[in-house]
Write a protein that holds these residues in place. Structure first.
Motif, short mmCIF file in Angstrom:
data_model
loop_
_atom_site.label_atom_id
_atom_site.label_comp_id
_atom_site.label_asym_id
_atom_site.label_seq_id
_atom_site.Cartn_x
_atom_site.Cartn_y
_atom_site.Cartn_z
N VAL A 1 -32.61 44.89 -24.19
CA VAL A 1 -31.59 45.61 -23.43
C VAL A 1 -31.10 44.79 -22.24
O VAL A 1 -29.90 44.62 -22.04
CB VAL A 1 -32.12 46.99 -22.97
N ASP A 2 -32.02 44.25 -21.46
CA ASP A 2 -31.66 43.55 -20.22
C ASP A 2 -31.09 42.16 -20.46
O ASP A 2 -30.35 41.64 -19.63
CB ASP A 2 -32.86 43.44 -19.28
N GLN A 3 -31.44 41.54 -21.57
CA GLN A 3 -31.02 40.17 -21.84
C GLN A 3 -30.17 40.07 -23.10
O GLN A 3 -30.17 39.03 -23.77
CB GLN A 3 -32.26 39.25 -21.97
N TRP A 4 -29.45 41.11 -23.46
CA TRP A 4 -28.72 41.14 -24.72
C TRP A 4 -27.76 39.96 -24.86
O TRP A 4 -27.57 39.42 -25.96
CB TRP A 4 -27.96 42.46 -24.90
N THR A 5 -27.17 39.51 -23.76
CA THR A 5 -26.24 38.39 -23.86
C THR A 5 -26.93 37.12 -24.34
O THR A 5 -26.27 36.23 -24.87
CB THR A 5 -25.54 38.11 -22.52
N LEU A 6 -28.24 37.05 -24.17
CA LEU A 6 -29.00 35.91 -24.69
C LEU A 6 -28.93 35.88 -26.22
O LEU A 6 -28.90 34.81 -26.83
CB LEU A 6 -30.46 36.02 -24.23
N PHE A 7 -28.90 37.04 -26.84
CA PHE A 7 -28.93 37.14 -28.30
C PHE A 7 -27.53 37.20 -28.92
O PHE A 7 -27.37 36.94 -30.10
CB PHE A 7 -29.71 38.40 -28.72
N ALA A 8 -26.53 37.56 -28.13
CA ALA A 8 -25.17 37.75 -28.64
C ALA A 8 -24.53 36.41 -29.01
O ALA A 8 -24.71 35.42 -28.32
CB ALA A 8 -24.33 38.45 -27.58
N PRO A 9 -23.77 36.38 -30.12
CA PRO A 9 -23.13 35.14 -30.56
C PRO A 9 -22.20 34.54 -29.51
O PRO A 9 -22.01 33.34 -29.47
CB PRO A 9 -22.34 35.56 -31.80
N SER A 10 -21.63 35.36 -28.65
CA SER A 10 -20.69 34.86 -27.65
C SER A 10 -21.37 34.07 -26.53
O SER A 10 -20.71 33.47 -25.70
CB SER A 10 -19.92 36.03 -27.02
N SER A 11 -22.71 34.03 -26.53
CA SER A 11 -23.43 33.35 -25.45
C SER A 11 -23.55 31.85 -25.66
O SER A 11 -24.07 31.15 -24.82
CB SER A 11 -24.83 33.96 -25.26
N GLY A 12 -23.08 31.34 -26.77
CA GLY A 12 -23.17 29.90 -27.00
C GLY A 12 -22.98 29.57 -28.45
O GLY A 12 -22.60 30.41 -29.26
N THR A 13 -23.26 28.34 -28.77
CA THR A 13 -23.03 27.87 -30.13
C THR A 13 -24.27 27.93 -31.00
O THR A 13 -24.20 27.66 -32.19
CB THR A 13 -22.51 26.43 -30.11
N SER A 14 -25.40 28.23 -30.42
CA SER A 14 -26.63 28.29 -31.22
C SER A 14 -27.48 29.47 -30.76
O SER A 14 -27.25 30.06 -29.71
CB SER A 14 -27.42 26.99 -31.07
#
Length: 187
Positions: free
Chosen positions: A19-32
């Motif tokens: 929940v708190d770090q979802w952007t870490l897992f989201a495809p939009s956070s980087g190329t890998s």
């Protein structure tokens, strides 16, 4: 600490990490995808608040400087510390080594990345009471991430408690968690 209690605490920490770090897992956070090392750091940070202060939570902790025999090496040909451990620094034995966590973003993409026999060998070598292989099964689904965490537990005394990986959450709970993580109003 009992296994069921530790499982509940790890489940809470994983929920908070998702929940708190979802952007870490989201495809939009980087190329890998995020590395197990990065995920372990955040999971350990969340786990720290769920265990008593007498325990230390460390990611890739290796203070012993020992050369590990091949039976307890986690990577082919190289020695690597476990992704995450809960222990009492500077002390040895099961009363001071609570949990060893081996993590994968998606074990299907990295065959051999989660190996129960190797994790159990390391668990026995250093006397961790509990060990868990945690596979997030992270995948991209369109423009968003999909996660379906599974785990496999082992104890020092009894060996594999879950012979095959089991879902960490049932479907409805996982849906609520991911909806909340994505900014939905599931809670």
């Amino acid at each position: 600490m009992l296994l069921a209690d530790l499982q509940a605490r790890l489940r809470i920490a994983l929920t908070n990490t998702l929940v708190d770090q979802w952007t870490l897992f989201a495809p939009s956070s980087g190329t890998s995808r995020p590395s197990p090392r990065t995920i372990s750091f955040h999971l350990g940070w969340a786990l720290r608040g769920t265990v008593e202060r007498t325990w230390d939570v460390d990611a890739e902790y290796d203070r012993s400087g020992m050369v590990l025999e091949s039976s307890v090496r986690l990577d082919e040909g190289t020695a690597r510390a476990p992704h995450l451990i809960v222990h009492r620094r500077g002390r040895l034995g099961p009363e001071h080594n609570l949990l060893l966590v081996e993590l994968s973003a998606d074990a299907a993409d990295a065959p051999g990345s989660l190996d129960l026999a190797t994790a159990q060998a390391l668990q026995r070598r250093f006397g961790y009471r509990y060990g868990v292989l945690l596979d997030l099964r992270l995948a991209e689904q369109g423009t968003t991430a999909r996660v379906a965490p599974h785990w496999q537990w082992t104890t020092l005394e009894d060996g594999a408690v879950t012979p095959e990986p089991e879902a960490v959450y049932d479907g409805d709970v996982l849906t609520a968690i991911t909806d909340r993580a994505r900014g939905g109003d599931a809670w």
